[in-house]
Scaffold this motif. Structure first.
Motif, PDB file in Angstrom:
ATOM      1  N   ILE A 177       0.915  -1.311   0.156  1.00  0.00           N
ATOM      2  CA  ILE A 177      -0.102  -0.200  -0.012  1.00  0.00           C
ATOM      3  C   ILE A 177       0.922   1.150   0.239  1.00  0.00           C
ATOM      4  O   ILE A 177       1.973   1.323   0.833  1.00  0.00           O
ATOM      5  N   ILE A 178       0.325   2.200  -0.802  1.00  0.00           N
ATOM      6  CA  ILE A 178       1.174   3.415  -0.908  1.00  0.00           C
ATOM      7  C   ILE A 178       0.309   4.459  -0.296  1.00  0.00           C
ATOM      8  O   ILE A 178      -0.848   4.637  -0.555  1.00  0.00           O
ATOM      9  N   VAL A 179       0.662   5.089   1.127  1.00  0.00           N
ATOM     10  CA  VAL A 179      -0.026   5.999   1.579  1.00  0.00           C
ATOM     11  C   VAL A 179       0.340   7.435   1.382  1.00  0.00           C
ATOM     12  O   VAL A 179       1.301   7.855   1.449  1.00  0.00           O
ATOM     13  N   LEU A 180      -0.828   7.979   0.600  1.00  0.00           N
ATOM     14  CA  LEU A 180      -0.661   9.438   0.212  1.00  0.00           C
ATOM     15  C   LEU A 180      -0.861  10.432   1.223  1.00  0.00           C
ATOM     16  O   LEU A 180      -2.106  10.492   1.714  1.00  0.00           O
ATOM     17  N   LEU A 181       0.032  11.035   1.399  1.00  0.00           N
ATOM     18  CA  LEU A 181      -0.279  12.021   2.520  1.00  0.00           C
ATOM     19  C   LEU A 181      -0.423  13.338   1.933  1.00  0.00           C
ATOM     20  O   LEU A 181       0.535  14.254   1.465  1.00  0.00           O
ATOM     21  N   GLY A 182      -1.548  13.878   1.816  1.00  0.00           N
ATOM     22  CA  GLY A 182      -2.092  15.172   1.415  1.00  0.00           C
ATOM     23  C   GLY A 182      -2.208  15.341  -0.196  1.00  0.00           C
ATOM     24  O   GLY A 182      -1.987  14.518  -0.813  1.00  0.00           O
ATOM     25  N   GLY A 183      -2.511  16.428  -0.263  1.00  0.00           N
ATOM     26  CA  GLY A 183      -2.983  16.600  -1.790  1.00  0.00           C
ATOM     27  C   GLY A 183      -2.012  16.659  -2.896  1.00  0.00           C
ATOM     28  O   GLY A 183      -2.191  16.167  -3.894  1.00  0.00           O
ATOM     29  N   VAL A 184      -0.665  17.025  -2.509  1.00  0.00           N
ATOM     30  CA  VAL A 184       0.536  17.070  -3.480  1.00  0.00           C
ATOM     31  C   VAL A 184       0.740  15.479  -3.774  1.00  0.00           C
ATOM     32  O   VAL A 184       0.772  15.201  -5.058  1.00  0.00           O
ATOM     33  N   ALA A 185       0.681  14.648  -2.872  1.00  0.00           N
ATOM     34  CA  ALA A 185       1.188  13.380  -3.197  1.00  0.00           C
ATOM     35  C   ALA A 185      -0.032  12.706  -3.894  1.00  0.00           C
ATOM     36  O   ALA A 185      -0.079  12.040  -4.895  1.00  0.00           O
ATOM     37  N   THR A 186      -1.287  12.918  -3.409  1.00  0.00           N
ATOM     38  CA  THR A 186      -2.530  12.284  -3.988  1.00  0.00           C
ATOM     39  C   THR A 186      -2.683  12.897  -5.473  1.00  0.00           C
ATOM     40  O   THR A 186      -2.529  12.041  -6.316  1.00  0.00           O
ATOM     41  N   SER A 187      -2.397  14.078  -5.990  1.00  0.00           N
ATOM     42  CA  SER A 187      -2.615  14.672  -7.433  1.00  0.00           C
ATOM     43  C   SER A 187      -1.454  14.088  -7.898  1.00  0.00           C
ATOM     44  O   SER A 187      -1.681  13.926  -9.262  1.00  0.00           O
ATOM     45  N   SER A 188      -0.430  14.008  -7.544  1.00  0.00           N
ATOM     46  CA  SER A 188       0.870  13.705  -8.331  1.00  0.00           C
ATOM     47  C   SER A 188       0.777  12.171  -8.843  1.00  0.00           C
ATOM     48  O   SER A 188       1.138  11.634  -9.839  1.00  0.00           O
ATOM     49  N   LEU A 189       0.095  11.007  -7.804  1.00  0.00           N
ATOM     50  CA  LEU A 189       0.169   9.758  -8.414  1.00  0.00           C
ATOM     51  C   LEU A 189      -1.212   9.171  -8.681  1.00  0.00           C
ATOM     52  O   LEU A 189      -1.028   8.355  -9.444  1.00  0.00           O
ATOM     53  N   ILE A 190      -2.351   9.819  -8.412  1.00  0.00           N
ATOM     54  CA  ILE A 190      -3.265   9.309  -8.808  1.00  0.00           C
ATOM     55  C   ILE A 190      -4.390  10.239  -9.235  1.00  0.00           C
ATOM     56  O   ILE A 190      -5.444   9.966  -9.951  1.00  0.00           O
ATOM     57  N   GLY A 191      -4.125  11.587  -9.114  1.00  0.00           N
ATOM     58  CA  GLY A 191      -4.960  12.437  -9.803  1.00  0.00           C
ATOM     59  C   GLY A 191      -5.537  13.481  -8.728  1.00  0.00           C
ATOM     60  O   GLY A 191      -5.711  13.144  -7.635  1.00  0.00           O
ATOM     61  N   PRO A 192      -6.392  14.668  -9.212  1.00  0.00           N
ATOM     62  CA  PRO A 192      -6.802  15.540  -8.549  1.00  0.00           C
ATOM     63  C   PRO A 192      -7.884  15.368  -7.458  1.00  0.00           C
ATOM     64  O   PRO A 192      -9.203  15.661  -7.854  1.00  0.00           O
ATOM     65  N   TRP A 193      -7.835  14.502  -6.476  1.00  0.00           N
ATOM     66  CA  TRP A 193      -9.141  14.240  -5.828  1.00  0.00           C
ATOM     67  C   TRP A 193      -9.324  15.195  -4.796  1.00  0.00           C
ATOM     68  O   TRP A 193      -8.483  15.917  -4.198  1.00  0.00           O
ATOM     69  N   LYS A 194     -10.509  15.375  -4.252  1.00  0.00           N
ATOM     70  CA  LYS A 194     -10.811  16.365  -3.205  1.00  0.00           C
ATOM     71  C   LYS A 194     -10.543  15.604  -1.727  1.00  0.00           C
ATOM     72  O   LYS A 194     -11.289  14.587  -1.689  1.00  0.00           O
TER      73      LYS A 194
END
Ligand code: URA
Length: 197
Positions: free
Chosen positions: A133-150
């Motif tokens: 599991i890759i744990v995405l900490l915050g918006g930059v990690a999330t949008s960089s790896l899987i897209g612009p989630w709210k």
């Protein structure tokens, strides 16, 4: 006897992945692919076991990380380690890194071109470590790896993309700025804990 052979082989495989990771980290340490190398003190490649089940991905090194060359050693790091410990994990058992490996001056938000330049390094770390599991900490990690989630909708949820499993939560720095966020992140970590059992 069979057991011994399997053990021997897996140690060999483990060693070569370790070497690939070290080689990659040496490359990152000398990176001059974007202008951030001019203002960094240290590159912060990340750290953790090559066979870690969990990889935590933050945004970018801050002042303490730039000073020491180690990820999450400042105030956000203290909170991250506290959150890990609360769900029975040690800092040493997980892989910790960030999208950017160099500190943006004054801790400003990473720019699109900096992310695009640095992201291949993170992808290569993921390829070598192959975390469950890759744990995405915050918006930059999330949008960089899987897209612009709210994040307010997506946090606490698992997501699969390109054969990798992700878990989305807030960056610990959010809880330092907005104390009410702390309980949300704690709940997210409990969800993560449930998945690990
Ligand atoms: N915040 C991050 O996103 N990464 C670090 O290494 C430290 C703080």
């Amino acid at each position: 006897m069979t057991f011994l052979v399997i053990e021997f082989n897996s140690r060999l495989i483990g060693m070569s992945r370790q070497e690939s990771l070290e080689e990659l980290h040496q490359e990152i340490r000398h990176c001059e692919n974007c202008h951030l190398y001019k203002t960094r003190t240290h590159t912060v490649v990340g750290e953790g076991p090559v066979d870690a089940r969990l990889m935590f991905v933050g945004e970018a090194p801050g002042r303490e990380e730039d000073k020491t060359g180690r990820p999450f050693v400042g105030r956000s790091g203290e909170l991250l380690i506290d959150l890990l410990n609360k769900i029975g994990l040690s800092r040493e058992s997980v892989f910790i890194t960030s999208v950017l490996k160099c500190r943006p001056p004054g801790n400003r938000t990473p720019r699109k071109e900096e992310i695009e330049t640095c992201l291949p390094y993170l992808h290569r770390q993921i390829e070598i470590v192959r975390p469950d599991i890759i744990v995405l900490l915050g918006g930059v990690a999330t949008s960089s790896l899987i897209g612009p989630w709210k994040l307010s909708d997506a946090h606490g949820r698992f997501y699969e993309a390109n054969g990798d499993a992700y878990f989305i939560t807030y960056h610990p720095a959010a809880a330092l700025r907005f104390p009410k966020m702390k309980s949300r992140i704690e709940k997210d970590f409990e969800i993560l804990e449930g998945e690990l059992k």
